[in-house]
Enzyme design. Structure first.
Site, PDB file in Angstrom:
ATOM      1  N   SER A  10       0.847  -1.175   0.025  1.00 24.44           N
ATOM      2  CA  SER A  10       0.106  -0.088   0.035  1.00 24.44           C
ATOM      3  C   SER A  10       0.752   1.238   0.014  1.00 24.44           C
ATOM      4  CB  SER A  10      -1.134   0.105   1.286  1.00 24.44           C
ATOM      5  OG  SER A  10      -1.453   1.331   1.439  1.00 24.44           O
ATOM      6  N   HIS A  35      -1.146  -1.095  -4.178  1.00 24.56           N
ATOM      7  CA  HIS A  35      -2.499  -0.681  -3.845  1.00 24.56           C
ATOM      8  C   HIS A  35      -2.525   0.808  -3.520  1.00 24.56           C
ATOM      9  CE1 HIS A  35      -6.086  -1.262  -1.099  1.00 24.56           C
ATOM     10  NE2 HIS A  35      -5.552  -0.517  -0.468  1.00 24.56           N
ATOM     11  N   ASP A  37      -4.533   4.032  -1.879  1.00 26.02           N
ATOM     12  CA  ASP A  37      -5.561   4.439  -0.963  1.00 26.02           C
ATOM     13  C   ASP A  37      -5.806   5.990  -1.297  1.00 26.02           C
ATOM     14  OD1 ASP A  37      -6.084   2.311   0.782  1.00 26.02           O
ATOM     15  OD2 ASP A  37      -3.938   2.418   1.388  1.00 26.02           O
ATOM     16  N   MET A  39      -8.410   9.044  -0.225  1.00 23.26           N
ATOM     17  CA  MET A  39      -9.326   9.207   1.124  1.00 23.26           C
ATOM     18  C   MET A  39      -9.878  10.604   1.045  1.00 23.26           C
ATOM     19  SD  MET A  39      -7.235   7.532   4.057  1.00 23.26           S
ATOM     20  CE  MET A  39      -6.408   5.945   4.191  1.00 23.26           C
ATOM     21  N   HIS A  68      -8.307   2.023  -3.827  1.00 22.56           N
ATOM     22  CA  HIS A  68      -9.247   1.617  -2.846  1.00 22.56           C
ATOM     23  C   HIS A  68      -9.940   3.178  -2.590  1.00 22.56           C
ATOM     24  CE1 HIS A  68      -9.529   0.503   1.421  1.00 22.56           C
ATOM     25  NE2 HIS A  68     -10.936   0.699   1.050  1.00 22.56           N
ATOM     26  N   MET A  70     -11.861   5.277  -0.582  1.00 18.71           N
ATOM     27  CA  MET A  70     -12.434   5.568   0.836  1.00 18.71           C
ATOM     28  C   MET A  70     -13.207   6.904   0.593  1.00 18.71           C
ATOM     29  SD  MET A  70      -9.427   3.690   3.017  1.00 18.71           S
ATOM     30  CE  MET A  70      -8.529   3.752   1.621  1.00 18.71           C
ATOM     31  N   MET A 139     -11.947  -5.048   5.083  1.00 21.27           N
ATOM     32  CA  MET A 139     -11.191  -4.136   5.858  1.00 21.27           C
ATOM     33  C   MET A 139     -11.091  -4.842   7.238  1.00 21.27           C
ATOM     34  SD  MET A 139     -10.251  -1.365   4.123  1.00 21.27           S
ATOM     35  CE  MET A 139      -9.177  -0.866   5.592  1.00 21.27           C
ATOM     36  N   ASP A 177      -7.099  -5.806   3.870  1.00 22.31           N
ATOM     37  CA  ASP A 177      -6.473  -4.766   4.084  1.00 22.31           C
ATOM     38  C   ASP A 177      -6.538  -4.103   5.599  1.00 22.31           C
ATOM     39  OD1 ASP A 177      -5.432  -2.122   3.656  1.00 22.31           O
ATOM     40  OD2 ASP A 177      -7.039  -1.462   2.291  1.00 22.31           O
TER      41      ASP A 177
HETATM   42  C1  DX5 Z   1      -6.077   2.029   5.534  1.00 20.41           C
HETATM   43  C2  DX5 Z   1      -5.918   1.625   4.205  1.00 20.41           C
HETATM   44  C3  DX5 Z   1      -4.691   0.692   3.989  1.00 20.41           C
HETATM   45  C4  DX5 Z   1      -3.422   1.029   4.700  1.00 20.41           C
HETATM   46  C5  DX5 Z   1      -3.002  -0.348   5.468  1.00 20.41           C
HETATM   47  O1  DX5 Z   1      -7.437   2.688   5.882  1.00 20.41           O
HETATM   48  O2  DX5 Z   1      -6.822   1.328   3.489  1.00 20.41           O
HETATM   49  O3  DX5 Z   1      -4.492   0.410   2.663  1.00 20.41           O
HETATM   50  O4  DX5 Z   1      -2.439   1.438   3.938  1.00 20.41           O
HETATM   51  O5  DX5 Z   1      -1.823  -0.135   6.262  1.00 20.41           O
HETATM   52  P1  DX5 Z   1      -1.141  -1.074   7.335  1.00 20.41           P
HETATM   53  O6  DX5 Z   1      -0.806  -2.423   6.212  1.00 20.41           O
HETATM   54  O7  DX5 Z   1      -0.164  -0.265   7.649  1.00 20.41           O
HETATM   55  O8  DX5 Z   1      -2.184  -1.321   8.165  1.00 20.41           O
HETATM   56 ZN    ZN Z   2      -6.531   0.295   1.315  1.00 16.07          ZN
END
Ligand code: DX5
Ligand code: ZN
Length: 220
Positions: A10, A35, A37, A39, A68, A70, A139, A177
């Site tokens: 990620s 991956h 993220d 947000m 991903h 969010m 998640m 994840d």
């Molecule tokens: C969290 C993200 C993850 C995050 C995971 O909301 O969706 O993808 O990067 O990080 P780790 O592996 O450190 O928990």
């Molecule tokens: Zn993620």
């Protein structure tokens, strides 16, 4: 269909000031998917990146981009992420009022649709949408931040989802994840996970190559 289990680093935990360098390290280590993220500060408390950064990443790598989202109202941004070069586009069940429409649109735009569930959302809510998804993202932390602890009940959830997918004769990929570490990666994989996302476990200690290879080894 059999497929081998993979670790998806990620980029949330990568160096945002030099993503290209970290991505090159990932490629050299044998990473098969990245991956990403996204947000928005509404669906989750944190704000990260959007389509321009995905587009910039797309320019420096040919690896599939597992994006991903969010974010609230993901429908407003599906075209933008398609244009930016996302391969998989995963939306949250909790953020979509008309999930079938959203998933269908993602496919129409040439991407592979994924649906993600927060820790408190039961897998039973997937029964109607599962045949339309390439991927389900479980998640195993509350989304928003890297470096949180794995919620242990996620293991049962993964096992139950795996059984559900098999009982429906589907080949939907299971991705997990949040909080994946060297200590739990084997049991997460064993429960039925195909893609294990790892942020801090890949980027926050030692070299990217050593951390990735150790994790990948642990799930073989
Ligand atoms: C969290 C993200 C993850 C995050 C995971 O909301 O969706 O993808 O990067 O990080 P780790 O592996 O450190 O928990
Ligand atoms: Zn993620």
């Amino acid at each position: 269909m059999t497929h081998s289990k993979i670790i998806a680093p990620s980029l949330l935990s990568a160096n945002f000031a030099n993503l290209e360098y970290d991505i090159r390290q990932c490629e050299d280590a044998g990473v098969q998917i990245l991956h990403v993220d996204v947000m928005d500060g509404h669906f989750v408390p944190n704000i990260t990146i959007g389509p321009p950064v995905v587009k910039a990443i797309r320019k420096v790598t040919r690896l599939p981009l597992d994006t991903h989202l969010m974010i609230e109202e993901p429908d407003r941004y599906l075209e933008a992420f398609a244009g930016a070069g996302s391969t998989y586009l995963t939306v949250h069940y909790e953020a979509c009022r008309h999930l079938h429409r959203t998933v269908t649109r993602i496919k129409e735009l040439g991407m592979k649709p994924g649906v993600s569930l927060n820790p408190a959302t039961p897998i039973e809510f997937l029964s109607e949408i599962l045949p339309y998804c390439d991927l389900v993202l479980i998640m195993s932390v509350n989304p928003g931040f890297g470096g949180q602890s794995f919620i242990p009940t996620s293991i049962d959830k993964i096992q139950n989802l795996s059984a559900m997918i098999r009982s429906m004769n589907l080949s939907t990929l299971i991705e997990v994840d949040g909080g994946v570490t060297l200590d739990n990666a084997a049991s997460v994989a064993e429960a039925g996970t195909d893609i294990l996302v790892a942020g801090s476990a890949v980027f926050a200690q030692g070299t990217i190559e050593a951390s990735f290879k150790e994790l990948q080894q642990a799930i073989r």
